[in-house]
Design a protein around this motif. Structure first.
Motif, PDB file in Angstrom:
ATOM      1  N   UNK A 266       2.694   9.126  -7.898  1.00 48.43           N
ATOM      2  CA  UNK A 266       2.412   8.668  -7.332  1.00 48.43           C
ATOM      3  C   UNK A 266       0.546   9.221  -6.664  1.00 48.43           C
ATOM      4  N   UNK A 267      -0.262   8.389  -7.955  1.00 48.99           N
ATOM      5  CA  UNK A 267      -1.562   9.308  -7.387  1.00 48.99           C
ATOM      6  C   UNK A 267      -1.871  10.048  -5.708  1.00 48.99           C
ATOM      7  N   UNK A 268      -1.791   8.498  -5.306  1.00 51.18           N
ATOM      8  CA  UNK A 268      -2.684   8.775  -3.605  1.00 51.18           C
ATOM      9  C   UNK A 268      -1.522   8.941  -2.743  1.00 51.18           C
TER      10      UNK A 268
ATOM     11  N   UNK B 223      -9.266   9.752   1.583  1.00 48.57           N
ATOM     12  CA  UNK B 223      -9.414   8.643   1.799  1.00 48.57           C
ATOM     13  C   UNK B 223      -9.723   7.164   0.973  1.00 48.57           C
ATOM     14  N   UNK B 224      -9.315   6.659   1.656  1.00 49.72           N
ATOM     15  CA  UNK B 224      -9.112   4.806   1.051  1.00 49.72           C
ATOM     16  C   UNK B 224     -10.216   5.236   0.801  1.00 49.72           C
TER      17      UNK B 224
ATOM     18  N   UNK C  35      -8.751   5.076  -8.526  1.00 47.31           N
ATOM     19  CA  UNK C  35      -7.370   4.896  -8.140  1.00 47.31           C
ATOM     20  C   UNK C  35      -7.207   4.556  -7.048  1.00 47.31           C
ATOM     21  N   UNK C  36      -6.125   3.088  -6.535  1.00 48.38           N
ATOM     22  CA  UNK C  36      -6.225   2.210  -5.559  1.00 48.38           C
ATOM     23  C   UNK C  36      -5.114   2.895  -4.588  1.00 48.38           C
ATOM     24  N   UNK C  37      -5.135   2.833  -3.182  1.00 50.69           N
ATOM     25  CA  UNK C  37      -4.160   3.559  -2.465  1.00 50.69           C
ATOM     26  C   UNK C  37      -2.625   2.865  -2.857  1.00 50.69           C
ATOM     27  N   UNK C  38      -2.405   1.865  -3.646  1.00 52.82           N
ATOM     28  CA  UNK C  38      -1.179   1.224  -4.137  1.00 52.82           C
ATOM     29  C   UNK C  38      -0.462   1.921  -5.502  1.00 52.82           C
ATOM     30  N   UNK C  39      -1.307   2.671  -6.678  1.00 46.95           N
ATOM     31  CA  UNK C  39      -0.987   2.183  -7.605  1.00 46.95           C
ATOM     32  C   UNK C  39      -0.331   3.404  -8.273  1.00 46.95           C
TER      33      UNK C  39
ATOM     34  N   UNK D 153       1.069  -1.610  -0.481  1.00 45.61           N
ATOM     35  CA  UNK D 153       0.224   0.002  -0.056  1.00 45.61           C
ATOM     36  C   UNK D 153       1.163   1.210   0.291  1.00 45.61           C
ATOM     37  N   UNK D 154       0.675   2.161   0.610  1.00 38.29           N
ATOM     38  CA  UNK D 154       1.077   3.900   0.580  1.00 38.29           C
ATOM     39  C   UNK D 154       1.693   3.435   1.182  1.00 38.29           C
ATOM     40  N   UNK D 155       2.397   2.793   2.394  1.00 41.03           N
ATOM     41  CA  UNK D 155       4.108   3.102   2.655  1.00 41.03           C
ATOM     42  C   UNK D 155       4.676   2.178   1.964  1.00 41.03           C
TER      43      UNK D 155
END
Ligand SMILES: *Cc1c(COP(=O)(O)O)cnc(C)c1O
Length: 426
Positions: free
Chosen positions: A379-381, A389-390, A398-402, A350-352
């Protein structure tokens, strides 16, 4: 220009053919104004009775020659350059739709275009119905209204990378008496020629692959010349007298050139979104190597997509050139030589993990840009969509890992090594 020239040759030669003793390279006519010998000569220009230049907001020789090159690349009859891709999208629709009208648009379009249509043009009184790019013919038919004036979609959408079934959308538009307008920015005419599949108008953000070197924001609108504006009474702006030009009727006076002539003579005159001739010159330099660059972007992107797909830190890869992709078959039909250099993928964690990955890249630069000759990543997120928010991220696809990767034309081994070392740190 020779009609039988292949597209690679057109990239170099279309639009400007110097005569004896003239400059070999497209000249930059950096002049707002043009000199005339008599009042009568100038009056004829103002009445659209004679062709010629009088003020660069309407027409400029450098801009026109570059527009003619892009028309030749797309196989169209005429084109006009605009100051940005956003301007091209706006004018392509506003040229045929006014307050009280309605347009059907694919929901899989560039975020800026979506905002233009759903917020700004709505304020002008033009209503949009958004449909899935995967809509069936029945679903498409259901979106039309009495006052529908056009259908708008992207051939290869930014950033979701859906491939449009151009023939299906064109058939639906034509059955309802309106043109299909497509934004062909990502595939470029090197990979996709929408007019051959029934699209009527093509737009581009030339800022992307056409310029290719990230120097100039710009756009273009190209007309196939195939749509019959006189077949119904939906397009009075083209088929009835224009009082601002002593009552000329564009379709009568200009035939297949009616749509672009109206865009220039009316919309550019009144709203003025033209590029500077110097930017058109830079765009032309990009166009001269478009065929070489697009081919290399696609070769490199295919290698990168295969590498990512096989990597155990990567959770998913979206590249329509990969067998197994949802749009693989449509891509093979409409863009058989390749799609584009843009890939989206997810990293596990994910984000991290996505943030660590992006910060660890050495060659690929973090940039709010795509379709540059240099590899870039976004990294869009963590950037453009960071306020969401998620849950909201998932809702807008746009999932948070995209991560969006725009593969450049460097040596592909260097790109792969960079990605590998960054993935190792995730
Ligand atoms: C970037 C982009 C636009 C907008 O173009 P600008 O030149 O930035 O105004 C429109 N459509 C697509 C598909 C794009 O990628």
């Amino acid at each position: 220009m020779k009609d039988n020239q292949r597209i690679e040759t057109r990239c170099l030669h279309a639009g400007y053919e110097p005569k004896n003793g003239e400059p070999r390279v497209l000249p930059i006519v950096q002049s707002t104004t043009y000199k005339y010998e008599s009042s009568e000569a100038m009056a004829k220009l103002f009445d659209l009775e004679a062709e010629g230049y009088f003020y660069t907001r309407l027409q400029n020789p450098t801009n026109d020659m570059v527009a003619a090159k892009i028309a030749a690349l797309e196989g169209g009859v005429a084109a006009v350059l605009t100051s940005s891709g956003q301007a091209a999208s706006f004018y392509s629709v506003f040229n045929v739709a006014a307050a009280g009208d309605h347009v059907v648009a694919s929901a899989a379009i560039y975020g800026g275009t979506f905002n233009l249509f759903s917020v700004t043009m709505k304020k002008l009184g033009i209503d949009f119905t958004f449909v899935s790019p995967d809509a069936t013919r029945e679903e498409l038919d259901a979106a039309f209204k009495e006052n529908t004036k056009a259908v708008f979609a992207e051939t290869l959408s930014n950033p979701s990378l859906t491939v449009l079934d151009i023939e299906k959308f064109a058939a639906a538009a034509h059955a309802h008496g309106v043109p299909l307008i497509v934004d062909n920015t990502f595939p470029t005419p090197i990979n996709c020629r929408p007019f051959e599949f029934g699209a009527d108008i093509v737009t581009h953000s030339t800022t992307k692959y056409m310029d290719g070197h990230a120097t100039s924001v710009g756009g273009v609108i190209v007309d196939s010349g195939n749509f019959d504006w006189t077949a119904n009474d939906k397009f009075p702006g083209l088929t009835t007298p224009d009082d601002s030009y002593h009552g000329i009727v564009y379709t009568e006076r200009f035939g297949k050139g009616a749509y672009i002539t109206k865009a220039v003579a009316q919309l550019m005159r009144d709203l003025g979104s033209i590029p500077s001739p110097h930017n058109a010159f830079l765009l032309n330099l990009g166009l001269e190597t478009l065929h070489l660059r697009v081919e290399r972007h696609c070769q490199n992107a295919m290698r990168v997509a295969q590498f990512l797909e096989a990597h155990d830190k990567v959770s998913w890869v979206n590249y329509p050139g990969l067998p197994g992709n949802k749009y693989y078959d449509l891509a093979q039909k409409y863009m058989p030589h390749g799609t584009s250099g843009v890939i989206s993928f997810g990293v596990k964690g994910g984000r991290a993990a996505a943030t660590v990955f992006q910060d660890s890249l050495r060659l690929a630069t973090i940039a709010t840009h795509v379709a540059d000759c240099r590899t870039c990543v976004l990294y869009p997120a963590g950037t453009t969509h960071r306020q969401l928010t998620d849950e909201q991220l998932i809702a807008c696809g746009v999932p948070d890992d995209l991560l969006r990767l725009s593969v450049g034309i460097e040596n592909v081994e260097d790109i792969l090594e960079d990605l590998a070392q960054a993935l190792e740190k995730c």
